[in-house]
Design an enzyme around this catalytic site. Structure first.
Site, mmCIF file in Angstrom:
data_model
loop_
_atom_site.group_PDB
_atom_site.id
_atom_site.type_symbol
_atom_site.label_atom_id
_atom_site.label_comp_id
_atom_site.label_asym_id
_atom_site.label_seq_id
_atom_site.Cartn_x
_atom_site.Cartn_y
_atom_site.Cartn_z
ATOM 1 N N SER A 1 -4.422 8.691 -1.306
ATOM 2 C CA SER A 1 -3.084 8.984 -2.002
ATOM 3 C C SER A 1 -3.664 9.492 -3.373
ATOM 4 C CB SER A 1 -2.129 8.202 -2.038
ATOM 5 O OG SER A 1 -1.599 7.698 -0.764
ATOM 6 N N ASP B 1 5.938 13.354 -6.509
ATOM 7 C CA ASP B 1 5.081 12.290 -6.250
ATOM 8 C C ASP B 1 3.769 12.577 -6.860
ATOM 9 O OD1 ASP B 1 3.933 10.085 -5.169
ATOM 10 O OD2 ASP B 1 3.441 11.071 -3.261
ATOM 11 N N HIS C 1 3.309 7.431 -6.337
ATOM 12 C CA HIS C 1 3.391 6.011 -5.827
ATOM 13 C C HIS C 1 2.461 5.360 -5.849
ATOM 14 C CE1 HIS C 1 1.469 8.282 -2.220
ATOM 15 N NE2 HIS C 1 1.043 7.010 -2.179
#
Length: 519
Positions: A199, A116, A79
């Site tokens: 992230s 992801d 993402h």
């Protein structure tokens, strides 16, 4: 092309301030990293920046974190780079290392939305890869998150240039709270504080090895505690396998360096004692064999002496008989035969005297080439020539290095593999290796007496490596040499390199070497 170069090329009103401050931001020096395992892993952690451009104008900006799985490849969350994956022609992906003064443009080469996870490839620099931990993790174990949380950036950033300014990642500590399944993907639940921007960054064990990839946090509402989620190691390794991306993995448990050094010191002392005992046993066997050979030689000398004396007696008796026979022949008026018999008898008696006086006397002396030697022990046989060295796990602390056996060829005068000269240091031979690209200095030690080969590895920051390389450049001896003076000079110069290293290594890998019998 670097991210900064791309931004300068955009030249819009909205980014004028960014361009003006870029040159100043890139001149900032990086603070030296702390000499611990987490800091060592931080060398391979990066900020991942995405810049969306339409008609030469910046229309979107985002950032996350990532870590090097190879010198020129970065793992991050899918993402983080999704927009770059969907619109590769309009989005620039920037890789901003934690050290140095430059950022680099990258491209997404592997993308898995379900897990992801994504891989970015870039050129222009080589980063220290971060190893994965493949062993079991107990609940309650300590974990560390590394990355670039956005709330820290909002509090400290002066402008957008700070997002492409190399900075050490933020570390937070927590505990591992077990595995969960989130949208069909295995994740690790933990309490290390993370935020947007973390992230793609790594979740590490205390030795700095990757347990998972941070990807999400729980919502903190009404006083609830927040938790972090990291894509589990099983998902990461499956993704890397599908992408055909090699990686380093270590399954040995994390141990402290102090405990490892203590155990290894005890084992080393025991190995030296065993080697000394083996030498004493070999010397005792050699002495016994020598005494046995000497006793046999004495017995042989005694037998020879007795045989010689017996021969002298026989010759004397034979001579006397011959002389007596000559006298008898003279009485019988056989003068010619009497003279011959008498002369022969005298000759035999003279020979008897010569043999008697030349009989063996004294203790025998064994020639050097006939003195029995002790049979070499397997350890002594393994301490030279072609060797196969296997890791002794209980004596080692391994953070990221391979545990595969190492093949060596130990030659005379400290020549390793026919090309690398080692220098004497007491009973051991040593060599300091300072590579031109890798950010790791290795102190290699070989002890022929115990057949042990040890690698002390120091994971250094960029500034530390530059300083050590300058010292290493002053060492003139590059190849093997039989000159003791050259080796003594090498030892002195290596001592200068060692003085520039941290007090303790990050890894200590101990190998036990035996003769390599493979073809």
């Amino acid at each position: 092309m670097t991210v900064s170069t791309f931004l300068v090329a955009a030249r819009t009103v909205r980014i004028d301030r960014l361009i003006v401050m870029l040159a100043v931001a890139l001149l900032a020096a990086l603070a030296p990293a702390r000499a611990d395992d987490i800091s060592a892993s931080a060398r391979g952690v990066v900020r991942v920046v995405t810049i969306a451009m339409v008609d030469g104008e910046v229309v979107g900006f985002g950032h996350g974190s990532g870590f090097a799985i190879a010198p020129n490849r970065i793992v991050t969350n899918a993402h983080v780079v999704e927009v770059a994956h969907r619109y590769p022609g309009n989005v620039v992906v920037g890789v901003v290392p934690s050290e140095g003064t430059k950022s680099y443009e990258g491209k997404v080469i592997a993308f898995d939305a379900a897990r992801d996870l994504a891989i970015i490839e870039f050129t222009g620099a080589r980063l220290p890869p971060v190893a994965l931990y493949s062993g079991p993790v107990e609940e309650g174990s300590g974990v560390t998150a590394l990355g670039y949380p956005g709330n820290v950036d909002l509090a400290t950033a002066q402008s957008s240039t700070d997002y492409i300014h190399p900075l050490t990642p933020v570390r937070t500590e927590g505990t591992y709270s077990g595995r969960r399944s989130m949208s069909g993907t295995q994740v690790l639940l933990h309490t290390a504080a993370i935020a947007r921007g973390n992230s793609g960054g790594p979740l590490l064990d205390p030795c700095g090895r990757v347990l998972g990839v941070n990807s999400a946090i729980t919502q903190n509402q009404d006083g609830d505690s927040s938790f972090g989620f990291a894509i589990a190691d099983s998902e990461l390794t499956a993704f890397l396998a599908a992408a055909k991306q090699p990686y380093a993995a270590v399954g040995l448990p994390c141990t402290s360096l102090a405990d490892t050094l203590k155990r290894d010191s005890d084992a080393d002392a025991q190995a030296i004692a065993q080697a000394d005992a083996a030498k004493r046993d070999a010397a005792a066997r050699a002495a016994l064999a020598h005494e046995a050979a000497l006793a046999k030689a004495r017995a042989d000398v005694e037998n020879n002496r007795e045989n010689v004396m017996a021969l002298a007696a026989v010759l004397l008796v034979a001579g006397a008989l011959a002389v007596g026979a000559g006298g008898l022949l003279e009485v019988r008026s056989q003068r010619r035969w009497a003279i011959g018999a008498g002369a022969f008898g005298v000759l035999l008696m003279v020979a008897s005297a010569v043999v008697f006086f030349n009989r063996p006397t004294g203790d025998p002396v064994l020639p050097p080439d006939t003195t029995p030697l002790a049979t070499p022990t397997p350890l002594a046989q393994a301490a030279s020539g072609k060797l196969l060295c296997s890791v002794v796990a209980e004596r080692s602390r391994i953070v990221s290095s391979s545990t595969d056996p190492v093949k060596l060829d130990w030659g005379r005068d400290g020549c390793m593999n026919g090309r690398t000269q080692y220098a004497e240091n007491g009973a051991r031979w040593e060599r300091v290796l300072v590579p031109s690209e890798e950010q790791t200095v290795s102190l290699l030690q070989f002890d022929p007496a115990t057949g042990s080969y040890t690698a002390l590895r120091y994971f250094l920051g960029a500034d530390q490596m530059d300083a050590v390389r300058k010292i290493r450049a002053q060492v003139p001896l590059k190849a093997c040499s039989a000159d003791p003076a050259a080796r003594a000079s090498l030892a002195t110069q290596q001592a200068a390199v060692r003085a520039a290293l941290p007090s303790s290594p990050n890894e200590k890998i101990v190998y036990h070497c035996t003769a390599d019998t493979t073809p």
